[in-house]
Write a protein that holds these residues in place. Structure first.
Motif, PDB file in Angstrom:
ATOM      1  N   TYR A 256     -12.064 -14.084  -0.221  1.00 41.93           N
ATOM      2  CA  TYR A 256     -10.609 -14.039  -0.288  1.00 41.93           C
ATOM      3  C   TYR A 256     -10.094 -13.545  -1.636  1.00 41.93           C
ATOM      4  O   TYR A 256      -8.979 -13.026  -1.721  1.00 41.93           O
ATOM      5  N   GLU A 257     -10.868 -13.729  -2.702  1.00 43.26           N
ATOM      6  CA  GLU A 257     -10.424 -13.227  -4.004  1.00 43.26           C
ATOM      7  C   GLU A 257     -10.226 -11.714  -3.957  1.00 43.26           C
ATOM      8  O   GLU A 257      -9.290 -11.170  -4.556  1.00 43.26           O
ATOM      9  N   MET A 258     -11.088 -11.024  -3.196  1.00 43.46           N
ATOM     10  CA  MET A 258     -10.960  -9.576  -3.066  1.00 43.46           C
ATOM     11  C   MET A 258      -9.792  -9.204  -2.163  1.00 43.46           C
ATOM     12  O   MET A 258      -9.134  -8.179  -2.361  1.00 43.46           O
ATOM     13  N   TYR A 259      -9.531 -10.048  -1.163  1.00 44.53           N
ATOM     14  CA  TYR A 259      -8.374  -9.804  -0.306  1.00 44.53           C
ATOM     15  C   TYR A 259      -7.080  -9.909  -1.120  1.00 44.53           C
ATOM     16  O   TYR A 259      -6.121  -9.173  -0.896  1.00 44.53           O
ATOM     17  N   GLY A 260      -7.074 -10.841  -2.073  1.00 47.43           N
ATOM     18  CA  GLY A 260      -5.908 -10.984  -2.939  1.00 47.43           C
ATOM     19  C   GLY A 260      -5.697  -9.754  -3.799  1.00 47.43           C
ATOM     20  O   GLY A 260      -4.567  -9.286  -3.985  1.00 47.43           O
ATOM     21  N   VAL A 261      -6.781  -9.224  -4.338  1.00 38.48           N
ATOM     22  CA  VAL A 261      -6.702  -7.991  -5.131  1.00 38.48           C
ATOM     23  C   VAL A 261      -6.166  -6.863  -4.263  1.00 38.48           C
ATOM     24  O   VAL A 261      -5.275  -6.104  -4.672  1.00 38.48           O
ATOM     25  N   ALA A 262      -6.715  -6.753  -3.041  1.00 37.93           N
ATOM     26  CA  ALA A 262      -6.310  -5.674  -2.147  1.00 37.93           C
ATOM     27  C   ALA A 262      -4.817  -5.747  -1.810  1.00 37.93           C
ATOM     28  O   ALA A 262      -4.112  -4.736  -1.863  1.00 37.93           O
ATOM     29  N   ALA A 263      -4.331  -6.936  -1.469  1.00 32.64           N
ATOM     30  CA  ALA A 263      -2.911  -7.091  -1.128  1.00 32.64           C
ATOM     31  C   ALA A 263      -2.034  -6.660  -2.297  1.00 32.64           C
ATOM     32  O   ALA A 263      -0.997  -6.018  -2.099  1.00 32.64           O
ATOM     33  N   GLY A 264      -2.461  -7.021  -3.511  1.00 36.85           N
ATOM     34  CA  GLY A 264      -1.672  -6.667  -4.686  1.00 36.85           C
ATOM     35  C   GLY A 264      -1.685  -5.180  -4.991  1.00 36.85           C
ATOM     36  O   GLY A 264      -0.632  -4.547  -5.128  1.00 36.85           O
ATOM     37  N   VAL A 265      -2.872  -4.591  -5.082  1.00 35.67           N
ATOM     38  CA  VAL A 265      -2.953  -3.187  -5.513  1.00 35.67           C
ATOM     39  C   VAL A 265      -2.418  -2.241  -4.448  1.00 35.67           C
ATOM     40  O   VAL A 265      -1.836  -1.200  -4.781  1.00 35.67           O
ATOM     41  N   ILE A 266      -2.595  -2.583  -3.168  1.00 32.49           N
ATOM     42  CA  ILE A 266      -2.020  -1.743  -2.113  1.00 32.49           C
ATOM     43  C   ILE A 266      -0.499  -1.732  -2.234  1.00 32.49           C
ATOM     44  O   ILE A 266       0.155  -0.724  -1.965  1.00 32.49           O
ATOM     45  N   GLY A 267       0.060  -2.854  -2.680  1.00 28.71           N
ATOM     46  CA  GLY A 267       1.512  -2.954  -2.849  1.00 28.71           C
ATOM     47  C   GLY A 267       2.013  -2.501  -4.210  1.00 28.71           C
ATOM     48  O   GLY A 267       3.191  -2.670  -4.519  1.00 28.71           O
ATOM     49  N   GLY A 268       1.130  -1.925  -5.035  1.00 33.18           N
ATOM     50  CA  GLY A 268       1.573  -1.351  -6.301  1.00 33.18           C
ATOM     51  C   GLY A 268       1.425  -2.227  -7.520  1.00 33.18           C
ATOM     52  O   GLY A 268       1.872  -1.857  -8.611  1.00 33.18           O
ATOM     53  N   VAL A 269       0.787  -3.404  -7.395  1.00 32.07           N
ATOM     54  CA  VAL A 269       0.533  -4.237  -8.573  1.00 32.07           C
ATOM     55  C   VAL A 269      -0.630  -3.616  -9.341  1.00 32.07           C
ATOM     56  O   VAL A 269      -1.698  -3.390  -8.769  1.00 32.07           O
ATOM     57  N   SER A 270      -0.422  -3.351 -10.616  1.00 27.35           N
ATOM     58  CA  SER A 270      -1.459  -2.681 -11.394  1.00 27.35           C
ATOM     59  C   SER A 270      -2.534  -3.660 -11.851  1.00 27.35           C
ATOM     60  O   SER A 270      -2.226  -4.662 -12.496  1.00 27.35           O
ATOM     61  N   PRO A 271      -3.804  -3.375 -11.560  1.00 25.45           N
ATOM     62  CA  PRO A 271      -4.887  -4.239 -12.046  1.00 25.45           C
ATOM     63  C   PRO A 271      -5.085  -4.107 -13.550  1.00 25.45           C
ATOM     64  O   PRO A 271      -5.819  -4.884 -14.157  1.00 25.45           O
ATOM     65  N   LEU A 272      -4.405  -3.120 -14.148  1.00 20.65           N
ATOM     66  CA  LEU A 272      -4.486  -2.925 -15.597  1.00 20.65           C
ATOM     67  C   LEU A 272      -3.433  -3.744 -16.335  1.00 20.65           C
ATOM     68  O   LEU A 272      -3.427  -3.795 -17.562  1.00 20.65           O
ATOM     69  N   GLY A 273      -2.534  -4.379 -15.588  1.00 20.86           N
ATOM     70  CA  GLY A 273      -1.541  -5.270 -16.177  1.00 20.86           C
ATOM     71  C   GLY A 273      -0.206  -4.627 -16.468  1.00 20.86           C
ATOM     72  O   GLY A 273      -0.081  -3.405 -16.594  1.00 20.86           O
ATOM     73  N   GLY A 274       0.827  -5.472 -16.540  1.00 19.43           N
ATOM     74  CA  GLY A 274       2.146  -5.035 -16.986  1.00 19.43           C
ATOM     75  C   GLY A 274       3.059  -4.462 -15.925  1.00 19.43           C
ATOM     76  O   GLY A 274       4.210  -4.140 -16.217  1.00 19.43           O
ATOM     77  N   SER A 275       2.598  -4.322 -14.694  1.00 18.71           N
ATOM     78  CA  SER A 275       3.424  -3.686 -13.674  1.00 18.71           C
ATOM     79  C   SER A 275       3.134  -4.264 -12.294  1.00 18.71           C
ATOM     80  O   SER A 275       1.988  -4.603 -11.982  1.00 18.71           O
ATOM     81  N   GLY A 276       4.174  -4.360 -11.477  1.00 18.90           N
ATOM     82  CA  GLY A 276       4.003  -4.836 -10.105  1.00 18.90           C
ATOM     83  C   GLY A 276       5.127  -5.767  -9.679  1.00 18.90           C
ATOM     84  O   GLY A 276       5.754  -6.420 -10.510  1.00 18.90           O
ATOM     85  N   LEU A 277       5.373  -5.804  -8.380  1.00 20.66           N
ATOM     86  CA  LEU A 277       6.385  -6.678  -7.797  1.00 20.66           C
ATOM     87  C   LEU A 277       5.755  -7.464  -6.650  1.00 20.66           C
ATOM     88  O   LEU A 277       4.894  -6.948  -5.939  1.00 20.66           O
ATOM     89  N   LEU A 278       6.213  -8.699  -6.473  1.00 20.35           N
ATOM     90  CA  LEU A 278       5.721  -9.473  -5.334  1.00 20.35           C
ATOM     91  C   LEU A 278       6.232  -8.882  -4.024  1.00 20.35           C
ATOM     92  O   LEU A 278       5.615  -9.085  -2.973  1.00 20.35           O
TER      93      LEU A 278
END
Length: 335
Positions: A256-278
Motif C-alpha cells: 500500500y505504500e506504493m499505492y500511496g505514492v502512485a495516487a499522489g504522483v498521478i495527481g501531480g504531487v511531486s516526489p521531489l517536494g514542494g508541489s502538489g494538491l490533495l
C-alpha cells in the motif's frame, strides 16, 4: 477571465490535478464504451468505495512527499492496524477501545518516523524501511502468527455488523460509508494543507529546507506532523480492511505504500517536494481505481494491470522531473 485561469494554473500542483482529471474522464469513457456495465450505478458505488482506501493512503503519502520525503511504513501500519483492532475485538475488548489502542500504536510508529527523519536526519527510505518491518512484525506477533477469528463470532452478530457497517458495508445517502470517511478526511486535510500555517510550512520545507530554517520554520516539527498524518490515514485504512474482511489478516496492506505514492504522483504531487494538491491526489486515486476497475471489467490479467499502472507512475514522475529541469520541449525552444 483569462487572468483568472492563469491564476488558477499557477497554484502549485493544479496542472497535475487537471491532467489527472482529463485522464480520468478519458479512461472512464473508453472503458464504458467497451463495457457499458462500467456506467452502472452499482459499479460506480463500488468504485468509490474501493477508491477510498487509495485516497486515504494517498493523502498520507502526499503530505510526506510534499516535504521531499517518503513513507515506506504505510502498508505495514495498515496491516498492523487491522490485526491489532481485530485481535483486541476477538478477545472481547469493546470496539471503541480497540480502535483507540490501534490508533495510538499507529501514531507511535508515525512519531518514530518523524523523529528519525526530522530530528536525526536519517534518510527517509532507510528510516521508514526499518519501521515498515517493525510494524509488520507487530502484525504477525499480536495474534500469535496467525490471522484472527471472525469478529462477529466473538462480539456477537449485532456488534460485528455495527463495526463492519460503520467502516465498509453501511451506506449514507445511498453511498458507502467508506467513501464518506475518506471524503471527510480529504476535506479536513485539504483545508490544513491549503489554509493553515502548517500547510505553508510543509510546502516551504519541501521547496527549500535551508531557506525555511533561516525563515524560522521548525523543520523537525513539520516533518513529524506529516508522518503522524501519514500514520493516521494508514490506521483508518486498516480499520476499513478489517471491516471488509470481518477479521484481521497479517498481510493486509501489503504494497500500500506504493499505492500511496502512485495516487499522489498521478495527481501531480511531486516526489521531489514542494508541489502538489490533495485535489490532485483525489483525482489520482480515482483515476487509478477507474483504470483498475476498467481493466477488470474487460478481463485484463492482474499482471497487465500492474504494468499499465507502473508505466503511468513512471511517466508522471518523469514529466515532473522534466518540467523542473526545464527540459520539456527544450529542442523546440532552441530552434
Amino acid at each position: 477571465m483569462k487572468n483568472k485561469v492563469k491564476e488558477i494554473l499557477r497554484i502549485r500542483g493544479m496542472r497535475g490535478a487537471i491532467t489527472a482529471f482529463v485522464g480520468l474522464v478519458i479512461i472512464y469513457v473508453v472503458f464504458g464504451c467497451i463495457n457499458d456495465k462500467v456506467f452502472s450505478l452499482q459499479n460506480n458505488l463500488n468504485l468509490l468505495r474501493s477508491m477510498a482506501k487509495y485516497l486515504l493512503i494517498g493523502i498520507g503519502q502526499s503530505f510526506v512527499m510534499i516535504t521531499g520525503n517518503i513513507d515506506l511504513s504505510i502498508g505495514s501500519v495498515v496491516g498492523m492496524s487491522a490485526m491489532v483492532t481485530a485481535s483486541l475485538m476477538t478477545r472481547g475488548v469493546p470496539i471503541v477501545v480497540a480502535l483507540l489502542v490501534s490508533l495510538l500504536i499507529g501514531l507511535i510508529i508515525g512519531y518514530v518516523n518523524g523523529e528519525l527523519v526530522g530530528k536525526f536526519q536519517m534518510p527517509p527510505f532507510i528510516a521508514t524501511l526499518g519501521t515498515m518491518f517493525v510494524a509488520r512484525g507487530i502484525a504477525y506477533l499480536v495474534n500469535g502468527n496467525r490471522n484472527t477469528d471472525n469478529i462477529a463470532s466473538i462480539l456477537g452478530k449485532d456488534q460485528g455488523k455495527f463495526f463492519q457497517d460503520a467502516f465498509y458495508y453501511g451506506k449514507i445517502l445511498g453511498i458507502y460509508t467508506t467513501f464518506w470517511i475518506a471524503f471527510l478526511i480529504f476535506l479536513i486535510f485539504t483545508f490544513i494543507l491549503g489554509k493553515t500555517k502548517l500547510g505553508r510550512h510543509i510546502y516551504a520545507v519541501g521547496s527549500n529546507k535551508e531557506a525555511s530554517r533561516l525563515s524560522g520554520v521548525d523543520i523537525v516539527s513539520v516533518i513529524k506532523k506529516t508522518y503522524l498524518i501519514s500514520a493516521f490515514c494508514s490506521v483508518i485504512v486498516g480499520f476499513i480492511l478489517c471491516a471488509q474482511a470481518g477479521m484481521g489478516n497479517m498481510e493486509a496492506g501489503n504494497m500500500y505504500e506504493m499505492y500511496g505514492v502512485a495516487a499522489g504522483v498521478i495527481g501531480g504531487v511531486s516526489p521531489l517536494g514542494g508541489s502538489g494538491l490533495l485535489l490532485g491526489t483525489f483525482q489520482g486515486a480515482l483515476l487509478w481505481q477507474t483504470l483498475e476497475n476498467g481493466l477488470n471489467m474487460v478481463g485484463a490479467q492482474v499482471g497487465i494491470q500492474r504494468i499499465v499502472i507502473g508505466v503511468i507512475v513512471v511517466l508522471a514522475v518523469l514529466m515532473d522531473v522534466l518540467v523542473r529541469s526545464g527540459n520539456v520541449f527544450s529542442k523546440k525552444n532552441k530552434q
